[in-house]
Design a protein around this motif. Sequence first.
Motif, PDB file in Angstrom:
ATOM      1  N   GLN A 203       2.293 -14.247  -5.612  1.00 56.88           N
ATOM      2  CA  GLN A 203       1.531 -13.097  -5.573  1.00 56.88           C
ATOM      3  C   GLN A 203       1.486 -11.764  -4.965  1.00 56.88           C
ATOM      4  N   SER A 204       1.611 -11.511  -3.788  1.00 54.19           N
ATOM      5  CA  SER A 204       1.662 -10.655  -2.740  1.00 54.19           C
ATOM      6  C   SER A 204       2.085  -9.291  -3.395  1.00 54.19           C
ATOM      7  N   ALA A 205       3.408  -9.987  -4.332  1.00 51.41           N
ATOM      8  CA  ALA A 205       4.482  -8.606  -4.558  1.00 51.41           C
ATOM      9  C   ALA A 205       4.271  -7.848  -5.527  1.00 51.41           C
ATOM     10  N   THR A 206       3.668  -8.350  -6.967  1.00 48.67           N
ATOM     11  CA  THR A 206       2.905  -8.482  -7.900  1.00 48.67           C
ATOM     12  C   THR A 206       2.242  -7.721  -7.899  1.00 48.67           C
ATOM     13  N   LEU A 207       1.297  -7.753  -7.149  1.00 52.07           N
ATOM     14  CA  LEU A 207      -0.303  -7.152  -6.702  1.00 52.07           C
ATOM     15  C   LEU A 207       0.088  -6.760  -6.323  1.00 52.07           C
ATOM     16  N   TYR A 208       0.611  -6.388  -5.087  1.00 52.24           N
ATOM     17  CA  TYR A 208       1.313  -5.206  -4.241  1.00 52.24           C
ATOM     18  C   TYR A 208       1.663  -3.902  -5.405  1.00 52.24           C
ATOM     19  N   ALA A 209       2.905  -4.143  -5.999  1.00 54.44           N
ATOM     20  CA  ALA A 209       3.184  -4.082  -7.286  1.00 54.44           C
ATOM     21  C   ALA A 209       2.428  -2.483  -7.754  1.00 54.44           C
TER      22      ALA A 209
ATOM     23  N   ILE B 222      -2.950   2.374  -8.717  1.00 58.14           N
ATOM     24  CA  ILE B 222      -4.077   2.935  -8.121  1.00 58.14           C
ATOM     25  C   ILE B 222      -3.714   4.045  -6.809  1.00 58.14           C
ATOM     26  N   ASP B 223      -2.611   3.477  -6.217  1.00 54.56           N
ATOM     27  CA  ASP B 223      -2.046   4.101  -5.045  1.00 54.56           C
ATOM     28  C   ASP B 223      -1.283   4.612  -5.312  1.00 54.56           C
ATOM     29  N   VAL B 224      -1.193   5.358  -6.236  1.00 51.86           N
ATOM     30  CA  VAL B 224       0.358   6.069  -6.224  1.00 51.86           C
ATOM     31  C   VAL B 224       0.985   6.810  -5.725  1.00 51.86           C
ATOM     32  N   THR B 225       1.416   6.689  -4.194  1.00 51.70           N
ATOM     33  CA  THR B 225       1.973   7.519  -3.604  1.00 51.70           C
ATOM     34  C   THR B 225       3.345   8.412  -3.880  1.00 51.70           C
ATOM     35  N   GLU B 226       4.413   7.599  -4.505  1.00 50.21           N
ATOM     36  CA  GLU B 226       6.132   8.081  -5.801  1.00 50.21           C
ATOM     37  C   GLU B 226       5.742   8.621  -6.810  1.00 50.21           C
ATOM     38  N   GLN B 227       6.197   8.468  -6.844  1.00 47.83           N
ATOM     39  CA  GLN B 227       5.485   9.388  -8.815  1.00 47.83           C
ATOM     40  C   GLN B 227       6.749   9.097  -9.633  1.00 47.83           C
ATOM     41  N   ASP B 228       7.570   9.484  -8.832  1.00 49.04           N
ATOM     42  CA  ASP B 228       9.191   8.685  -9.791  1.00 49.04           C
ATOM     43  C   ASP B 228       9.116   7.910  -9.739  1.00 49.04           C
ATOM     44  N   LEU B 229       8.592   6.810  -9.521  1.00 48.63           N
ATOM     45  CA  LEU B 229       8.821   5.333  -9.775  1.00 48.63           C
ATOM     46  C   LEU B 229       7.874   5.548 -11.330  1.00 48.63           C
ATOM     47  N   LEU B 230       6.608   6.210 -10.974  1.00 49.85           N
ATOM     48  CA  LEU B 230       5.523   5.823 -12.587  1.00 49.85           C
ATOM     49  C   LEU B 230       6.183   6.516 -13.486  1.00 49.85           C
TER      50      LEU B 230
END
Length: 436
Positions: A192-198, A204-212
């Motif tokens: 569950q940690s993997a999907t919640l962190y993703a 919420i905490d988008v630090t790498e805009q290319d991924l979004l």
Amino acid sequence: MFRAVALFLVFSLAYAKHEIYDGHQIFKVSVKTHDHVLLLKDLEQDFGLDIWSEATLDHPGMIMVSGTRSKMFQDLMADEGIQAELEVENVKALLDLEDKLFGNASSKNFTSSRASALALPLNKVYRYEEIDTYLEELARAYPNVVTLVNAGKSFEGRDMKYLKISTTNFQDTSKPVVYMESLLHAREWITQSATLYAIQKLIIDVTEQDLLQNIDWIIVPIANPDGFEFTHTHQRLWRKNRAVGYMVGDLCVGVDLNRNFDAFWSEASSNIVCSDTFHGRAPFSEPETAIIRNIVDEHKDRLELFLDIHSFGSMILYGYGNGVLPANGLNLHLVAVRMAQEIDAVKMSWNNNYIVGNVALVLYDASGAAMDYAKVSGVPLAYTFELPGHRFGFGTGAGFFVDPDFIEQAGFETWEGIKAGARSALASYRTKHNAK
């Protein structure tokens, strides 16, 4: 005073539900021949073994045995020349410790890298209702990025919900789709940690805009809601879903959802209802797998990367489960290595480096897997992640048990691998898209 009494009652109920595992033991089993491997498979039903990880000639397996059959099991292993080393003397004691650790964690002030109060603290495993509420809150708070989809009902009638994350509402066909799911196997709580962190890093905490900006995402946090809830209320180490009707009187219930997909179905799984690898009556006989099939089929023209998150073993595996490599096997391997290297660079020192390879060659033959269905459906990059199965202080026999202090770290390090996979998927998709 009231709070103290309430906590006592909670812990009393938790301890009581673990009585079924009192006296159960876990053995690390090392085999020397292929006949040993086959013998252990035969013994799975005869001894009621719970095979947590298969023993192969390359690495030992982890097997849970009931206390009443432990001596008989050890004697047989000795007679056959198979090394069976006791790892956990009493599984109930380990489960009680897990409950205590979670209880202690909930009473502490938790400090994390969260950028918003809306992000869930990653110091606990969240129940179905908590995740359901969280997904609804995200959809309300971020309507320009998040779409909440209710895809149908589980066997017991729970809503199967997932997030579509996109800056263009999935309308831009120049963007690939990345799919990830966790908790297809109910007891694998750490996944569950993997999907919640993703979710946190994409919304919420988008630090790498290319991924979004350049990728559309589909995230299913609880792929087996009935089984997952059952691990909280009845049997912590339950694996399957909760389907009934396969046996008169429902003496044994449940289907292994990761053996129920239409990819080499029933070739390397069990037709015995009581088995943990029971494949069901037909491909997609279970509503949970049918929902995942529908998602894959709907988006397969753009679905470039499929990730099924499991535990345990620190592995990134690819198909096919019968040992035959797909046509793009080399690229599958190279991308998996890239993901593994990113995880290894930030993992905790006491965990092993990730192993990469074909699931049948690294572990065992397995049919009807979600990963293989995605691959035969045309998804170029399809993988099963096996997150680390032990933590400092628990030892190697603690495969499915979770230390709250490791949850956020597990999400963080897995995300590093997922990012590498997503960027590889983006590059390959753009190459194909530009060639048209």
